[in-house]
Design a protein around this motif. Structure first.
Motif, PDB file in Angstrom:
ATOM      1  N   UNK A 128     -31.313  96.699  69.137  1.00 23.17           N
ATOM      2  CA  UNK A 128     -31.927  95.798  68.155  1.00 23.17           C
ATOM      3  C   UNK A 128     -31.771  94.356  68.612  1.00 23.17           C
ATOM      4  N   UNK A 129     -30.606  94.052  69.169  1.00 24.57           N
ATOM      5  CA  UNK A 129     -30.395  92.686  69.645  1.00 24.57           C
ATOM      6  C   UNK A 129     -31.354  92.356  70.779  1.00 24.57           C
ATOM      7  N   UNK A 130     -31.520  93.311  71.713  1.00 23.37           N
ATOM      8  CA  UNK A 130     -32.459  93.076  72.813  1.00 23.37           C
ATOM      9  C   UNK A 130     -33.879  92.917  72.300  1.00 23.37           C
ATOM     10  N   UNK A 147     -26.273  82.431  76.174  1.00 24.67           N
ATOM     11  CA  UNK A 147     -25.494  81.853  75.078  1.00 24.67           C
ATOM     12  C   UNK A 147     -26.357  81.695  73.826  1.00 24.67           C
ATOM     13  N   UNK A 148     -27.584  81.268  74.008  1.00 25.21           N
ATOM     14  CA  UNK A 148     -28.475  81.117  72.874  1.00 25.21           C
ATOM     15  C   UNK A 148     -28.771  82.478  72.251  1.00 25.21           C
ATOM     16  N   UNK A 149     -28.965  83.475  73.102  1.00 24.65           N
ATOM     17  CA  UNK A 149     -29.216  84.856  72.618  1.00 24.65           C
ATOM     18  C   UNK A 149     -28.055  85.320  71.759  1.00 24.65           C
ATOM     19  N   UNK A 150     -26.860  85.112  72.244  1.00 25.69           N
ATOM     20  CA  UNK A 150     -25.667  85.581  71.534  1.00 25.69           C
ATOM     21  C   UNK A 150     -25.542  84.874  70.183  1.00 25.69           C
ATOM     22  N   UNK A 151     -25.788  83.589  70.163  1.00 25.40           N
ATOM     23  CA  UNK A 151     -25.682  82.860  68.901  1.00 25.40           C
ATOM     24  C   UNK A 151     -26.696  83.374  67.885  1.00 25.40           C
ATOM     25  N   UNK A 152     -27.905  83.636  68.334  1.00 23.40           N
ATOM     26  CA  UNK A 152     -28.947  84.138  67.430  1.00 23.40           C
ATOM     27  C   UNK A 152     -28.562  85.523  66.911  1.00 23.40           C
TER      28      UNK A 152
END
Length: 166
Positions: A128-130, A147-152
């Protein structure tokens, strides 16, 4: 009448011979005959006494045998009852052991299911995250850094809550 009465010439010697024979038999023959009868009587009495003793002994042995037979029957019944009780106990023990093993297998299966569930949820969350990152990058039109992906993703998970049903 001459036929019925014997001739005196023959009669007197016969009477004398009879009296002599009776005296000889009375003196020598009768005591031996009497001794023989007394010995026979004693032998018969002894045989009767021994027979009575043997009968009493056989009755005693029979009573003893019957007592031993009754004891053997009682002991056999006790052995059978003990074996039956032991079988019931063993059956109960085996049943309890089987139930414990079944419960342990069920518990292991539940634990394995829980591990698989958590792994599936983690994989689903990753997918789901991907997908979310892919959708977000298409919507935004630019690629985001890790880093932006992880924060979102963290913000999305915190807002939407966990997928864990517990």
């Amino acid at each position: 009448m001459a036929v019925i009465l014997p001739d005196m010439v023959e009669f007197i010697p016969m009477v004398v011979a009879f009296i002599v024979l009776a005296i000889i038999l009375g003196k020598f023959g009768w005591p031996k005959f009497n001794d023989m009868l007394e010995k026979r009587e004693a032998t018969i009495a002894e045989s009767l006494r021994k027979s009575e003793e043997a009968r009493a002994e056989s009755e005693r042995v029979l009573a003893e045998y019957q007592k031993e037979l009754a004891e053997a029957k009682a002991q056999a019944a006790k052995i059978v009852a003990d074996a039956k009780q032991m079988g019931e106990t063993l059956k109960a023990d085996l049943s309890a052991q089987a139930q414990q093993e079944a419960a342990a297998i069920v518990e292991k299966a539940r634990a394995a299911i829980e591990v698989e569930k958590r792994a599936a949820l983690a994989e689903l969350q990753g997918s789901i995250a991907d997908i979310s990152v892919d959708v977000a990058s298409r919507l935004v039109g630019t690629d985001l850094s890790d880093d932006e992906h992880r924060k979102i993703i963290e913000r999305y998970v915190n807002e939407a809550g966990s997928f864990d049903a517990n």
